[in-house]
Write a protein that holds these residues in place. Structure first.
Motif, PDB file in Angstrom:
ATOM      1  N   SER A 108      39.915  36.480  50.302  1.00 27.41           N
ATOM      2  CA  SER A 108      38.895  35.423  50.279  1.00 27.41           C
ATOM      3  C   SER A 108      39.230  34.329  51.264  1.00 27.41           C
ATOM      4  CB  SER A 108      38.790  34.843  48.869  1.00 27.41           C
ATOM      5  OG  SER A 108      38.400  35.825  47.941  1.00 27.41           O
ATOM      6  N   ALA A 109      40.521  33.940  51.364  1.00 31.71           N
ATOM      7  CA  ALA A 109      40.928  32.912  52.310  1.00 31.71           C
ATOM      8  C   ALA A 109      40.670  33.352  53.735  1.00 31.71           C
ATOM      9  CB  ALA A 109      42.413  32.583  52.113  1.00 31.71           C
ATOM     10  N   ASP A 110      40.861  34.655  54.018  1.00 31.69           N
ATOM     11  CA  ASP A 110      40.615  35.158  55.371  1.00 31.69           C
ATOM     12  C   ASP A 110      39.143  35.051  55.724  1.00 31.69           C
ATOM     13  OD1 ASP A 110      41.492  36.632  57.777  1.00 31.69           O
ATOM     14  OD2 ASP A 110      40.186  38.212  56.969  1.00 31.69           O
ATOM     15  N   ARG A 111      38.267  35.306  54.741  1.00 26.37           N
ATOM     16  CA  ARG A 111      36.835  35.198  55.018  1.00 26.37           C
ATOM     17  C   ARG A 111      36.400  33.746  55.157  1.00 26.37           C
ATOM     18  NH1 ARG A 111      36.729  39.335  51.019  1.00 26.37           N
ATOM     19  NH2 ARG A 111      36.224  37.751  49.425  1.00 26.37           N
ATOM     20  N   GLU A 137      42.840  25.909  50.054  1.00 30.65           N
ATOM     21  CA  GLU A 137      43.006  25.917  48.597  1.00 30.65           C
ATOM     22  C   GLU A 137      43.322  27.327  48.070  1.00 30.65           C
ATOM     23  OE1 GLU A 137      39.490  24.289  46.999  1.00 30.65           O
ATOM     24  OE2 GLU A 137      39.870  22.232  47.705  1.00 30.65           O
ATOM     25  N   LEU A 138      42.636  28.321  48.658  1.00 28.05           N
ATOM     26  CA  LEU A 138      42.912  29.694  48.244  1.00 28.05           C
ATOM     27  C   LEU A 138      44.338  30.105  48.614  1.00 28.05           C
ATOM     28  CD1 LEU A 138      39.532  31.435  49.189  1.00 28.05           C
ATOM     29  CD2 LEU A 138      40.447  31.056  46.889  1.00 28.05           C
ATOM     30  N   ILE A 139      44.778  29.665  49.820  1.00 29.99           N
ATOM     31  CA  ILE A 139      46.141  30.011  50.245  1.00 29.99           C
ATOM     32  C   ILE A 139      47.164  29.329  49.343  1.00 29.99           C
ATOM     33  CG2 ILE A 139      47.823  29.709  52.107  1.00 29.99           C
ATOM     34  CD1 ILE A 139      45.518  30.140  54.088  1.00 29.99           C
ATOM     35  N   ALA A 140      46.902  28.066  48.948  1.00 33.53           N
ATOM     36  CA  ALA A 140      47.813  27.372  48.037  1.00 33.53           C
ATOM     37  C   ALA A 140      47.885  28.090  46.693  1.00 33.53           C
ATOM     38  CB  ALA A 140      47.354  25.927  47.845  1.00 33.53           C
ATOM     39  N   GLY A 141      46.693  28.543  46.220  1.00 34.35           N
ATOM     40  CA  GLY A 141      46.696  29.295  44.964  1.00 34.35           C
ATOM     41  C   GLY A 141      47.458  30.602  45.095  1.00 34.35           C
ATOM     42  N   ALA A 142      47.314  31.266  46.269  1.00 30.77           N
ATOM     43  CA  ALA A 142      48.041  32.512  46.492  1.00 30.77           C
ATOM     44  C   ALA A 142      49.543  32.270  46.520  1.00 30.77           C
ATOM     45  CB  ALA A 142      47.571  33.161  47.797  1.00 30.77           C
ATOM     46  N   MET A 143      49.954  31.162  47.119  1.00 24.82           N
ATOM     47  CA  MET A 143      51.388  30.841  47.135  1.00 24.82           C
ATOM     48  C   MET A 143      51.917  30.630  45.718  1.00 24.82           C
ATOM     49  SD  MET A 143      51.576  28.309  50.467  1.00 24.82           S
ATOM     50  CE  MET A 143      53.316  27.986  50.186  1.00 24.82           C
ATOM     51  N   GLN A 144      51.122  29.957  44.888  1.00 27.27           N
ATOM     52  CA  GLN A 144      51.525  29.766  43.496  1.00 27.27           C
ATOM     53  C   GLN A 144      51.613  31.110  42.755  1.00 27.27           C
ATOM     54  OE1 GLN A 144      52.602  27.058  42.072  1.00 27.27           O
ATOM     55  NE2 GLN A 144      52.868  28.039  40.057  1.00 27.27           N
ATOM     56  N   GLN A 145      50.629  31.999  43.036  1.00 21.96           N
ATOM     57  CA  GLN A 145      50.652  33.323  42.416  1.00 21.96           C
ATOM     58  C   GLN A 145      51.894  34.101  42.850  1.00 21.96           C
ATOM     59  OE1 GLN A 145      48.695  34.709  40.214  1.00 21.96           O
ATOM     60  NE2 GLN A 145      47.150  33.086  40.055  1.00 21.96           N
ATOM     61  N   SER A 146      52.248  34.008  44.146  1.00 20.92           N
ATOM     62  CA  SER A 146      53.437  34.730  44.623  1.00 20.92           C
ATOM     63  C   SER A 146      54.707  34.167  43.986  1.00 20.92           C
ATOM     64  CB  SER A 146      53.521  34.641  46.147  1.00 20.92           C
ATOM     65  OG  SER A 146      53.766  33.295  46.557  1.00 20.92           O
ATOM     66  N   LYS A 147      54.744  32.835  43.786  1.00 23.07           N
ATOM     67  CA  LYS A 147      55.913  32.232  43.140  1.00 23.07           C
ATOM     68  C   LYS A 147      56.052  32.713  41.701  1.00 23.07           C
ATOM     69  CE  LYS A 147      57.954  27.752  42.002  1.00 23.07           C
ATOM     70  NZ  LYS A 147      57.776  26.274  42.069  1.00 23.07           N
ATOM     71  N   GLU A 148      54.924  32.748  40.962  1.00 20.01           N
ATOM     72  CA  GLU A 148      54.976  33.200  39.577  1.00 20.01           C
ATOM     73  C   GLU A 148      55.320  34.690  39.486  1.00 20.01           C
ATOM     74  OE1 GLU A 148      51.243  32.159  37.926  1.00 20.01           O
ATOM     75  OE2 GLU A 148      51.635  29.989  37.903  1.00 20.01           O
ATOM     76  N   ALA A 149      54.771  35.484  40.433  1.00 19.05           N
ATOM     77  CA  ALA A 149      55.110  36.912  40.446  1.00 19.05           C
ATOM     78  C   ALA A 149      56.595  37.116  40.710  1.00 19.05           C
ATOM     79  CB  ALA A 149      54.266  37.644  41.495  1.00 19.05           C
ATOM     80  N   LEU A 150      57.157  36.294  41.603  1.00 19.13           N
ATOM     81  CA  LEU A 150      58.584  36.389  41.907  1.00 19.13           C
ATOM     82  C   LEU A 150      59.424  36.033  40.677  1.00 19.13           C
ATOM     83  CD1 LEU A 150      60.812  36.848  43.983  1.00 19.13           C
ATOM     84  CD2 LEU A 150      60.620  34.433  44.643  1.00 19.13           C
ATOM     85  N   GLU A 151      59.007  35.009  39.948  1.00 17.08           N
ATOM     86  CA  GLU A 151      59.731  34.640  38.736  1.00 17.08           C
ATOM     87  C   GLU A 151      59.685  35.762  37.694  1.00 17.08           C
ATOM     88  OE1 GLU A 151      61.593  32.053  38.034  1.00 17.08           O
ATOM     89  OE2 GLU A 151      61.318  31.219  40.047  1.00 17.08           O
ATOM     90  N   GLU A 152      58.511  36.391  37.560  1.00 25.85           N
ATOM     91  CA  GLU A 152      58.408  37.477  36.595  1.00 25.85           C
ATOM     92  C   GLU A 152      59.256  38.678  37.014  1.00 25.85           C
ATOM     93  OE1 GLU A 152      54.377  38.459  35.829  1.00 25.85           O
ATOM     94  OE2 GLU A 152      53.946  36.598  34.758  1.00 25.85           O
ATOM     95  N   LEU A 153      59.286  38.968  38.308  1.00 28.31           N
ATOM     96  CA  LEU A 153      60.125  40.069  38.784  1.00 28.31           C
ATOM     97  C   LEU A 153      61.599  39.764  38.561  1.00 28.31           C
ATOM     98  CD1 LEU A 153      58.315  41.060  42.101  1.00 28.31           C
ATOM     99  CD2 LEU A 153      58.512  42.427  40.025  1.00 28.31           C
ATOM    100  N   ARG A 154      61.985  38.519  38.727  1.00 27.60           N
ATOM    101  CA  ARG A 154      63.372  38.151  38.445  1.00 27.60           C
ATOM    102  C   ARG A 154      63.695  38.325  36.963  1.00 27.60           C
ATOM    103  NH1 ARG A 154      63.755  32.581  42.046  1.00 27.60           N
ATOM    104  NH2 ARG A 154      64.229  33.593  44.062  1.00 27.60           N
ATOM    105  N   ALA A 155      62.735  37.944  36.120  1.00 21.30           N
ATOM    106  CA  ALA A 155      62.966  38.104  34.681  1.00 21.30           C
ATOM    107  C   ALA A 155      63.087  39.583  34.303  1.00 21.30           C
ATOM    108  CB  ALA A 155      61.824  37.450  33.897  1.00 21.30           C
TER     109      ALA A 155
END
Length: 452
Positions: free
Chosen positions: A272-275, A286-304
């Motif tokens: 969506s950000a690309d479009r 805003e979409l890229i900021a949300g994606a960065m937050q999603q990547s951070k949360e995904a990284l935390e879950e993978l660490r867990a």
């Protein structure tokens, strides 16, 4: 005995239990032999009218009870336990097989032979030696006390027996053997003392004879023990496979429900950000900021999730350091106590499983216990039977208690993992707490010293 002899002082420590075994032998063997031979002979004599079969079966059941009583008495004499046969093999079938099963079971006939004949012969010899040895030991060492209270003509002396002994024999007996002399009581005391000092060796040897006979006739056959070990190993293997499958399914579900969904959302947000990049740069940011937050949360879950695998610190610095690192990441204040010898090197597989067990138990504490603190204790325990060494991992919390192993939950997973390793889980969780989850893991390495 398992401790192939133990010093003179420890022979004395076993004297009273061994005397407690030997002294009642005579009434026990008389009752046993009388009961079993009577039942068996009556049964054989009346077997033509069918009822004799049931009388013989009754004799076999009585011999089993008396044999188990013999094993119990040997255990009370501080001897290693003898593994009895498995009596439930015939009892798993119908009522008639349960009643007549002893007729085709060789163990019952061995028990009958032991109780009716062998133990009677051995018992007569051992009981006679015990009584004679004990009487000489106690009588000789205390004769100087009780002989003074005997009537004058009851004292043992040459003079008192001269009228019953030929004159030529009396003339050859030295005067110092007179009990009324100074040397006579001294000789009696020395003989009694010699018998008393050797009494622990005699009682141990006589009890060992009973133990050897019982081990040969009352124990399970070697083939049966091997069969049970194979069955236990089969159960352990099945439990290990089940535990591994449960862990993989749980990991798959957690990845699907957590990081995978976030990564799908991240891909959609980036598309969506690309479009929106050329038409609405602000919305794209805003979409890229949300994606960065999603990547951070995904990284935390993978660490867990990665904590379910062996952490590098476990391989590099050992179990204690890995548990301390786990305690730092725990949501509850967790205290690590290690009573392991500093020079001890645990097998890597054992360390990995101990770490997983502690991690799973701490996860349960954080989720369900309502506790404010948790403790993890490591210690070694030596089991006297077989001289086996176990590693105990004890996880304790100060929560509300009432924990139980529910299928599909963490404690059941720990139990299955331990069963696959040949270990045992012990759960103590009264209502109101505290809860103790104790994992007993067998150590295959031989340690130089026993640890109590």
């Amino acid at each position: 005995m398992s401790d192939t002899r133990r010093g003179y002082g420890r022979y004395w420590a076993g004297l009273l239990p061994e005397l407690g075994f030997l002294l009642p032998v005579l009434p026990i063997i008389i009752i046993s032999t009388t009961l079993l031979t009577t039942l068996f002979l009556v049964g054989v004599g009346t077997i033509a009218i069918v009822i004799g079969i049931f009388v013989v079966v009754a004799a076999l059941f009585c011999s089993r009870a008396l044999g188990m009583f013999e094993l119990l008495r040997l255990r009370g004499a501080m001897y290693p336990p003898i593994t009895p046969p498995r009596w439930d093999r015939a009892e798993r079938r119908g009522v008639l097989a349960k009643i007549l099963g002893p007729v085709v079971d060789g163990h019952y006939w061995l028990y009958l032979l032991h109780g009716a004949i062998v133990n009677f012969i051995v018992g007569i010899v051992t009981w006679t030696i015990t009584i004679v040895w004990l009487s000489i030991a106690l009588g000789g060492t205390t004769a100087w006390i009780w002989v003074q209270f005997l009537p004058g003509d009851a004292h043992w002396s040459v003079a008192g027996w001269s009228d019953r002994i030929p004159a030529r024999v009396v003339e050859r007996i030295p005067d110092w053997l007179e009990l009324g002399s100074v040397v006579g009581p001294l000789v009696t005391f020395v003989v009694g003392l010699a018998f008393l000092l050797s009494l622990p060796f005699v009682t141990h040897g006589l009890t060992w004879v009973h133990y050897s006979v019982a081990r040969g006739m009352l124990a399970a056959f070697q083939a049966e023990r091997l069969s049970e070990q194979v069955a236990d190993l089969s159960v352990a293997r099945t439990a290990a496979v089940a535990a591994e499958g449960t862990a993989l399914r749980r990991l798959e579900r957690d990845i699907h429900d957590g990081p995978q969904q976030r990564l799908v959302r991240l891909q959609m947000d980036l598309a969506s950000a690309d479009r929106q990049l050329e038409k609405d740069p602000q919305a794209a940011r805003e979409l890229i900021a949300g994606a960065m937050q999603q990547s951070k949360e995904a990284l935390e879950e993978l660490r867990a999730l990665s904590r379910g695998f062996a952490p590098p610190i476990l391989l590099d610095r050992g179990l204690v350091a890995a548990l301390e690192s786990l305690a730092v990441r725990s949501p509850l204040p967790t205290h690590i106590e290690s009573f392991l010898p500093p020079e001890l090197e645990l097998p890597p597989e054992l360390e990995r499983n101990a770490y997983f067990i502690a991690a799973e138990a701490l996860t349960n504490v954080a989720k369900h216990s309502g506790a404010r603190n948790a403790w993890v204790r490591l210690e070694l325990r030596r089991v006297p039977d077989g001289d086996a060494t176990w590693l105990d991992v004890v996880v304790t919390d100060d929560g509300t208690g009432g924990a139980s192993a529910v299928p599909g939950h963490g404690l059941t997973g720990i139990e299955e993992r331990l069963r696959g390793l040949g270990g045992v889980m012990e759960l103590r969780s009264p209502i109101g707490g505290p809860t103790h989850v104790i994992a007993h893991l067998p150590l295959t390495a031989q340690l130089p010293t026993s640890t109590a």
